[in-house]
Scaffold this active site. Sequence first.
Site, PDB file in Angstrom:
ATOM      1  CB  SER A 135      36.833 -21.869  76.331  1.00 33.99           C
ATOM      2  OG  SER A 135      37.632 -21.266  75.340  1.00 33.99           O
ATOM      3  CG  HIS A 171      38.322 -16.736  76.746  1.00 33.26           C
ATOM      4  ND1 HIS A 171      38.159 -17.225  78.023  1.00 33.26           N
ATOM      5  CD2 HIS A 171      38.490 -17.831  75.934  1.00 33.26           C
ATOM      6  CE1 HIS A 171      38.242 -18.555  77.990  1.00 33.26           C
ATOM      7  NE2 HIS A 171      38.424 -18.938  76.743  1.00 33.26           N
TER       8      HIS A 171
END
Length: 244
Positions: A135, A171
């Site tokens: 991330s 994501h």
Amino acid sequence: MPATAPTILATSTGFTPGGRGPADWRPGPVFDLAVELAGAPERPRLCYLGTATGDDPAGVAAVYGAFAGSHVEVSHLSLFPMPTVPDLRAHLLAQDVVWVGGGSVANLLAVWRVHALDQVFREAWEAGVVLAGVSAGSLCWHVGGTTDSYGPDLRPVTNGLGLIPTSNGVHHDSEEQRRPLYHRLVADGTLPGGHATDDGAGLVYRGTDLVDVVSDRPGAAAYRVEPGPGGTAVETRLEPRRLA
């Protein structure tokens, strides 16, 4: 010090969560890949940075717990309230793998620059330390991407370290704002073209070239996203190699 080519492992995956939260984390197969990319040393050194969550002590403890009893020699570098090692450069250059956790990429980049870690990471990358993360720990190595660092409505971040001179989407399949915003930012030139990862997928760069796409679960993939005709973005699915 490692002797591998400059390598970045940028992912939307990492530790496998357990039923008791961070205290029950387990290393996902992406960590075996990171060690392999570092040349498979007998006692790999891995340093964890949790800057993106303000060096949350629970996260640091969870990383040590996840690798307890393994052959991996874990350390951490926290920057709040002061660095936990006396020489940041020497510590990072001595690692085989650096793993950067998720959280606020905007705050991470600001704090790193205060401590000149932007310069240190370039040196470590060029020296062959595998730079990896999930991330925010994926976005940071690129020019930029999409982030929730500023609130629940996603916004662009464009001041990444730029070791990889393209953009990055994380994501891509699991947060509904991610894909359309990433497409829009690439289409209008706010971000250069780049690559995105579903949850469970990762990108391997040698130098600045994408050389492998991996996943740790069925259905997860990566994507190349490039500017298209008429102010559009073109997305191409990249089928990953499944990690054991």
